[in-house]
Design a protein around this motif. Structure first.
Motif, mmCIF file in Angstrom:
data_model
loop_
_atom_site.group_PDB
_atom_site.id
_atom_site.type_symbol
_atom_site.label_atom_id
_atom_site.label_comp_id
_atom_site.label_asym_id
_atom_site.label_seq_id
_atom_site.Cartn_x
_atom_site.Cartn_y
_atom_site.Cartn_z
ATOM 1 N N VAL A 110 67.260 -68.069 17.658
ATOM 2 C CA VAL A 110 67.498 -69.431 18.153
ATOM 3 C C VAL A 110 68.890 -69.935 17.786
ATOM 4 N N GLY A 111 69.574 -69.252 16.901
ATOM 5 C CA GLY A 111 70.923 -69.657 16.529
ATOM 6 C C GLY A 111 71.959 -69.099 17.485
ATOM 7 N N GLN A 112 73.254 -69.282 17.110
ATOM 8 C CA GLN A 112 74.320 -68.763 17.945
ATOM 9 C C GLN A 112 74.198 -67.244 18.084
ATOM 10 N N LEU A 266 66.627 -73.799 7.751
ATOM 11 C CA LEU A 266 65.605 -74.652 8.347
ATOM 12 C C LEU A 266 65.419 -74.289 9.819
ATOM 13 N N ARG A 267 66.534 -74.084 10.516
ATOM 14 C CA ARG A 267 66.484 -73.717 11.935
ATOM 15 C C ARG A 267 65.820 -72.356 12.153
ATOM 16 N N ASP A 268 66.138 -71.378 11.286
ATOM 17 C CA ASP A 268 65.718 -69.990 11.508
ATOM 18 C C ASP A 268 64.408 -69.612 10.823
ATOM 19 N N ARG A 269 63.733 -70.558 10.191
ATOM 20 C CA ARG A 269 62.630 -70.178 9.317
ATOM 21 C C ARG A 269 61.502 -69.449 10.054
ATOM 22 N N HIS A 270 61.277 -69.767 11.332
ATOM 23 C CA HIS A 270 60.172 -69.129 12.049
ATOM 24 C C HIS A 270 60.447 -67.647 12.297
ATOM 25 N N THR A 271 61.664 -67.303 12.704
ATOM 26 C CA THR A 271 62.005 -65.895 12.915
ATOM 27 C C THR A 271 62.229 -65.183 11.586
ATOM 28 N N ASP A 272 62.687 -65.923 10.567
ATOM 29 C CA ASP A 272 62.904 -65.308 9.253
ATOM 30 C C ASP A 272 61.590 -64.813 8.648
ATOM 31 N N ILE A 273 60.503 -65.523 8.892
ATOM 32 C CA ILE A 273 59.200 -65.118 8.352
ATOM 33 C C ILE A 273 58.833 -63.721 8.828
ATOM 34 N N PHE A 284 59.152 -72.626 0.709
ATOM 35 C CA PHE A 284 58.613 -73.949 0.364
ATOM 36 C C PHE A 284 58.400 -74.871 1.557
ATOM 37 N N GLY A 285 58.810 -74.440 2.742
ATOM 38 C CA GLY A 285 58.518 -75.203 3.941
ATOM 39 C C GLY A 285 59.624 -76.136 4.391
ATOM 40 N N ALA A 286 59.435 -76.679 5.592
ATOM 41 C CA ALA A 286 60.450 -77.525 6.215
ATOM 42 C C ALA A 286 60.681 -78.811 5.436
ATOM 43 N N GLY A 339 64.718 -86.692 11.011
ATOM 44 C CA GLY A 339 64.381 -86.497 12.416
ATOM 45 C C GLY A 339 63.393 -85.369 12.627
ATOM 46 N N GLY A 340 63.012 -85.199 13.872
ATOM 47 C CA GLY A 340 62.055 -84.164 14.215
ATOM 48 C C GLY A 340 62.690 -82.956 14.863
ATOM 49 N N LYS A 341 64.008 -82.820 14.745
ATOM 50 C CA LYS A 341 64.690 -81.697 15.384
ATOM 51 C C LYS A 341 64.330 -80.388 14.692
ATOM 52 N N ASP A 342 64.273 -79.341 15.507
ATOM 53 C CA ASP A 342 63.928 -78.027 14.973
ATOM 54 C C ASP A 342 64.521 -76.963 15.888
#
Length: 374
Positions: A110-112, A266-273, A284-286, A339-342
């Motif tokens: 999801v990043g550059q 924070l942005r990459d945490r889903h793919t990092d898992i 520790f979570g978002a 905010g709720g940005k992700d």
């Protein structure tokens, strides 16, 4: 096919149109990130000039000698800035390679875009670029940063031809450049392929220490030890007294530098898992990451007020100049901490965190340069 060959072949399938060679290497090196490592170095330059004004005995006590010391300081600053910048580019290139071969950078990123992940560079080519940058940074370290000033040796202020502190900084920086992401090259050749600062959740601490404290304090340290001939081992108490204020100033800079990686993780945490990358945001979570971001922003500005309120004869109103960057932090705080940005929506705020640190550093530099001037 080896695992790396298989990943490379997969990346080549259905790839986007290939940019120019220059654009590809620019993408891999990420020169836009250099402000995080270079800006604190120039804060260190301004802090050193202030240190000279406050302690004229360091340069002999007369204006001519102090001016000569000031003139010698800029080349020293440029040398360390070049070293720091090359270390960061090396880290970026190795990260481009290692995140790909370890499975963190996939088509779901999801990043550059990353050059190796897109198939525009092979893992071998990215590693080769990393090695070239590391060799140049090692040359700068060996030639300019580690050797003790001959005049200091002649005066009896030091008995070692190599500064042990700078030996540690140079060698640990080289190691950290490849250990940040880890991977099979080059650490795998010495049985350390499983070591990764970033994947183990120590990335935040690494950035704070090296992009904050080391980047800011090194130029004052180099001046005090190489030009003013204060021995790092024989005059430890005096050295610590002289570097106390630069060290304190490095803390808020480290906070803001760390926030760059906080937003990134924070942005990459889903793919990092899925890649086994156990960053602080993963561990520790978002909510923790958002609170960490808030704490570092508030802490960096609280330090300005603390400096101003402290009963120090050298503190002036110019200490408050970095507060002028606070309005820039408000939209970042709204988006990241409150905010709720992700995901992809945080891409702009990785750059926003870097810009905030840059402006903060510029204002701190200006404050140091105009403080105590008449």
């Amino acid at each position: 096919f080896s695992k790396v060959q298989l990943l490379t072949a997969t990346a080549m399938k259905g790839k986007e149109p290939k940019p120019s060679t220059f654009q590809i290497w620019k993408l891999a090196a990420r020169p836009h990130t250099l402000t995080a490592s270079v800006a604190p170095v120039f804060v260190g330059y301004a802090l050193t000039l202030r240190l000279i004004r406050q302690n004229p005995v360091l340069c002999g006590g007369d204006d001519t000698s102090c001016n000569n010391h000031g003139d010698a300081l800029l080349p020293m600053t440029i040398q360390f800035a070049a070293f720091a910048g090359l270390i960061q580019i090396s880290t970026n290139l190795h990260n481009d390679y290692a995140d790909f071969v370890k499975g963190a950078d996939t088509d779901k990123r999801v990043g550059q875009a990353r050059a190796t992940q897109k198939g525009w560079l092979t893992p071998y080519e990215t590693c080769r670029g990393c090695v070239v940058c590391l060799m140049v940074s090692l040359f700068i370290g060996m030639q300019y940063l580690i050797p003790t000033n001959g005049q200091c040796l002649d005066s009896g202020a030091g008995s070692r031809s190599a500064d042990p502190i700078m030996v540690f900084i140079v060698l640990s920086s080289l190691f950290n450049a490849v250990a940040y992401t880890g991977g099979p090259f080059p650490l795998g050749y010495i049985g350390l392929g499983n070591i990764s600062i970033g994947y183990s959740g120590l990335g935040d601490l690494f950035v704070f220490l090296y992009f904050g404290i080391v980047a800011t304090v090194s130029v004052p340290y180099l001046y005090v030890t190489k030009t003013a001939c204060v021995s790092p081992l024989d005059d430890t108490t005096k050295l610590m007294q002289l570097l106390q204020y630069p060290f304190l100033c490095s803390i808020p800079i480290g906070f803001l530098a760390t926030n760059i990686i906080v937003v990134n993780n924070l942005r990459d945490r889903h793919t990092d898992i899925h890649a086994g990358k156990r960053t602080m945001a993963v561990r520790f979570g978002a909510t923790f990451a958002k609170m960490e971001y808030l704490l570092f922003v508030v802490g960096s500005y609280a330090f300005c007020v603390y400096f101003w309120l402290s009963e120090n004869e050298y503190v002036r109103w110019t200490t408050l100049l970095p507060l002028l960057s606070f309005p820039m932090s408000i939209p970042q705080l709204k988006a990241v901490a409150f905010g709720g940005k992700d995901g992809q929506m945080l891409n702009d705020h990785v750059g926003g965190a870097a810009k905030l640190q840059l402006v903060y550093c510029i204002l701190m530099t200006c404050g140091c340069l105009i403080a105590d001037t008449r």
